[in-house]
Scaffold this motif. Sequence first.
Motif, mmCIF file in Angstrom:
data_model
loop_
_atom_site.group_PDB
_atom_site.id
_atom_site.type_symbol
_atom_site.label_atom_id
_atom_site.label_comp_id
_atom_site.label_asym_id
_atom_site.label_seq_id
_atom_site.Cartn_x
_atom_site.Cartn_y
_atom_site.Cartn_z
ATOM 1 N N UNK A 456 9.506 -1.073 23.318
ATOM 2 C CA UNK A 456 9.052 -1.570 24.614
ATOM 3 C C UNK A 456 10.099 -1.384 25.707
ATOM 4 N N UNK A 457 11.137 -0.628 25.416
ATOM 5 C CA UNK A 457 12.211 -0.484 26.392
ATOM 6 C C UNK A 457 11.774 0.244 27.649
ATOM 7 N N UNK A 458 10.657 1.000 27.576
ATOM 8 C CA UNK A 458 10.214 1.755 28.745
ATOM 9 C C UNK A 458 9.893 0.838 29.914
ATOM 10 N N UNK A 459 9.469 -0.384 29.624
ATOM 11 C CA UNK A 459 9.155 -1.323 30.706
ATOM 12 C C UNK A 459 10.433 -1.703 31.448
ATOM 13 N N UNK A 460 11.463 -2.094 30.676
ATOM 14 C CA UNK A 460 12.733 -2.476 31.297
ATOM 15 C C UNK A 460 13.397 -1.282 31.975
ATOM 16 N N UNK A 461 13.283 -0.101 31.363
ATOM 17 C CA UNK A 461 13.871 1.089 31.978
ATOM 18 C C UNK A 461 13.192 1.417 33.298
ATOM 19 N N UNK A 462 11.886 1.208 33.377
ATOM 20 C CA UNK A 462 11.180 1.455 34.642
ATOM 21 C C UNK A 462 11.715 0.528 35.732
ATOM 22 N N UNK A 463 11.883 -0.756 35.371
ATOM 23 C CA UNK A 463 12.434 -1.720 36.337
ATOM 24 C C UNK A 463 13.849 -1.314 36.736
ATOM 25 N N UNK A 464 14.636 -0.917 35.755
ATOM 26 C CA UNK A 464 16.001 -0.474 36.013
ATOM 27 C C UNK A 464 16.008 0.740 36.937
ATOM 28 N N UNK A 465 15.077 1.670 36.705
ATOM 29 C CA UNK A 465 14.998 2.865 37.531
ATOM 30 C C UNK A 465 14.704 2.558 38.981
ATOM 31 N N UNK A 466 13.880 1.528 39.234
ATOM 32 C CA UNK A 466 13.590 1.139 40.623
ATOM 33 C C UNK A 466 14.877 0.749 41.339
ATOM 34 N N UNK A 467 15.701 -0.059 40.686
ATOM 35 C CA UNK A 467 16.962 -0.468 41.303
ATOM 36 C C UNK A 467 17.926 0.684 41.486
#
Length: 672
Positions: A456-467
Motif C-alpha cells: 500500500x506504499x503507493x498511497x503514501x508515495x503519491x502524497x509524498x510526491x505532491x509535496x
Amino acid sequence: MGIWHRVEAIWLAQRGMLFPWAPVVLACGVGAYFWQSREPSVGVLWGCGVVAFILAALATRGREWVGPLLWAAALLLAGFAVAGLRAHLVAGPVLGWRYYGPVEGRIVGLDRSASDALRLTLDKVVLARMAPDRVPHRIRVSLHGDQTHFTPQPGARVMMTAHLGPAGGPVEPGGFDFQRHAWFLGLGAVGYTRTPVLRLEAAQSGLALFRTRMGLSHHVQRGLPGQVGAFAAAIMTGDRSGLSLTTLDAMRVSNLAHLLAISGLHMGLLAGFVFAGCRLAFAAVPRLGLRLPAKKLSAVLALLAAAGYLGLSGGNVATERAFVMVAVMLGAVMLERRAFSLRAVAVAAVIVLSLQPEALLGPGFQMSFAATVALVAVFGWLRDAGLSAGPRWLRPVLTVILSSAVAGAATAPVAAAHFNQYAQYGLLANLLSVPLMGVVVMPAAVLATLVLPLGLDWIALWIMGVGLRWILAVADWVAAFDGARLPVVAPGPHVLPVLAIGALILVLWQGRARFLGLLPLVLGSGLWGLTDRPVMLISDTAALVGITTDAGRALNEPTGGGFVAQTWLENDGEGITRDAAFALWSDDLASDLGVRLVQGRAAARLPLSCDGAWLVLVTATPDTPPPHDPDCRIVTPETLRRTGSLALYATADGLRLVTARDLSGARLWNSQ
C-alpha cells in the motif's frame, strides 16, 4: 572592587555554562592537528593522549579555578591526539602513479560526479601486475562513454579497463584538500573508464543493507518517475544518483540543497513524527498510557526509528552526525532532562568530534552545529525573557519564519565560504518548502516504509510526491530570479575561525562581556572583505593558467581542466564564465608578470632559456634537463608533481610564489 575580584565575579558567573565550551576546546585541538605542516609521530600522539588523561584526572580534584582550566588543557590535547590517531587508523594503500589497465572490484557505493557521470565505489579491488598488499582497499571510478547496457547491482563484482591515479591535491594553494578528503574516506585511487563495464559475478552474501537501500531506491523511483522520484529516493535512502545537475543547481541557488542530504532536519522530523505518533497512540489507550512511562517509551521507539533510518540511508557522515544529535536529544527525554539545550548540543558535538574529528573541516558539521546552536540560543533567550512568538493561532507560522531566519543567518557565512555563493532569496524558498517537508513529505515517507510490506506504499508515495513537486517547483521558481545567486570571494583560512570565535562568545559567555564577541565578528568580516586573491594560478598539471585582469580572471585554455577552472572562477567571486575567461586571455598577461610560458610538446623539445623572465612554466615534460639559473625558476610537470598547484601573490616587494605543498605540508595523505 579590585580587578581580581571583578575577574573572579565574571568567572563565577560562568558556573553551569562551562560544559558547552568543551567541544569548542576539543575542536581547537583537532584543528591544531590539521594545521600542522609536518605529520606528528605516533609517539607524540600517544604522549598527548596520556597527558590529557592525567590532566583530566587532576581536574576532577581541582578547585573552582584550576579544575576547568585543567579540563580545557586535557580536551585540547585529547582533540589533537584523537585526530592524529584517527588519521592513522584509516590508513591504507594509496596508488602512487598513473595506472591504466584492467580493474576488478565489488560495488559498494553509487553516486554521481560533478560532471553528472555515474560513479562506482569498489572494494576487494584487483589490479593487474600489482601485489595485493599495494592495491588500494577502495577506489572510485566514474563511468563515461556508452554504459546503457550496464545496470549497477549492489554487491556485484565488475570488471573494466580504467584510468586510475591518486586523488589530486588542492586546485590552488590553501584550497580544499581532496587528498585529505579521500584519505578519510578510505579511497586509495580515483579515476574513470570509457569502456563498457562488465559484470563478472552477481551479488553474493554480504552487503545486505546496501542492497536493501538500493532496492528501496529503485522501488521508490519506479513509483515516482523523474526527478520527483530521485528526490524521494535521496531523502529516504541517501541515494542521490538519480538527481540531475539541473535539479541540483536549482536547489543550491534557492538554498534548498540541504533538503537533499539526510541531515539533522530529516532525522529530527522523522524522530519527531514517530515520537508524537507514539505519544498519541499511548494516549488513545488510557489503560496503557496511564500505567506505562509513555513519554520515555515513545522516545525509545523514536530512537529505534532513527537508528533504522541511519542504516537505511547509508550511514554517511552527515547522517551519522544527525543521528548522534537526535540520540542525545531523545536520551535527555528518557532521563527527564531538557532535550533542547546547549548542553545537549555540546554532548552531540563531543561525540561526533571524538568519532570523526575530520568532520570539523567540512561544511556539513559547521553548518549543522551553527544552525542548531543558534536556534537553541535564540529560543532560549526568548524563553528566559518571557517572550512568545505572537498569539497562539499565529505562533506556528511565526516560529517557522523565525527558525528559518535564524538558521539561515547562522549558516550563511559557512555556506558562502565553502560554496562561493549567497542565495539571496533562500529565506523565501525555505519558508515555502520546509513546512511542507515536515508536515507532508517526511510523515508520508515514514508511512510508505511501514505499509510497504502490504503493498500500500503507493498511497503514501503519491502524497509524498505532491509535496516534493511543490518543493522542486519552488526551487526552479526562486532560482530563476535575477540575482538569485550572488557570487562570493573565497575567504582566507583565518576568516571562519575568527567568525566562529566571535559567535561562540556571543552565545556561550554569560554576562555583558558576551558582547565582546562582536569584535571578532567585525574583524572576521573585515578580513573577508580584504581577501587577497592570487594574481596568477597554475594547475598541478601545468595545463591551465589563470591571470587576474580588471575584467576578471583570464584562462589560457577554452576547455580541459573543467573542475579546476570552475573552482578558480568561483573562488574569485566575480561570477564570470569559462568562455568569458578565455576571451580575456593574452600571452602578454604572463609577460607583464615576468613569466614565460612554454606551451606544447614541440616547444618543450627546444633548449630552455629564461629570456629575462624570473619564472618559466613548461606545460610538457622537456627533452633536456632545465638549465640552472639563480635568477630564474623553471617549473615543469615534474616540478608540479612535487609541489602541487602554484599561486603568485602581489606584494610590496614584488611577486611571491606559494605552492600547495607549502601550505598543506607533508602529511599522511600526501606523502604516499
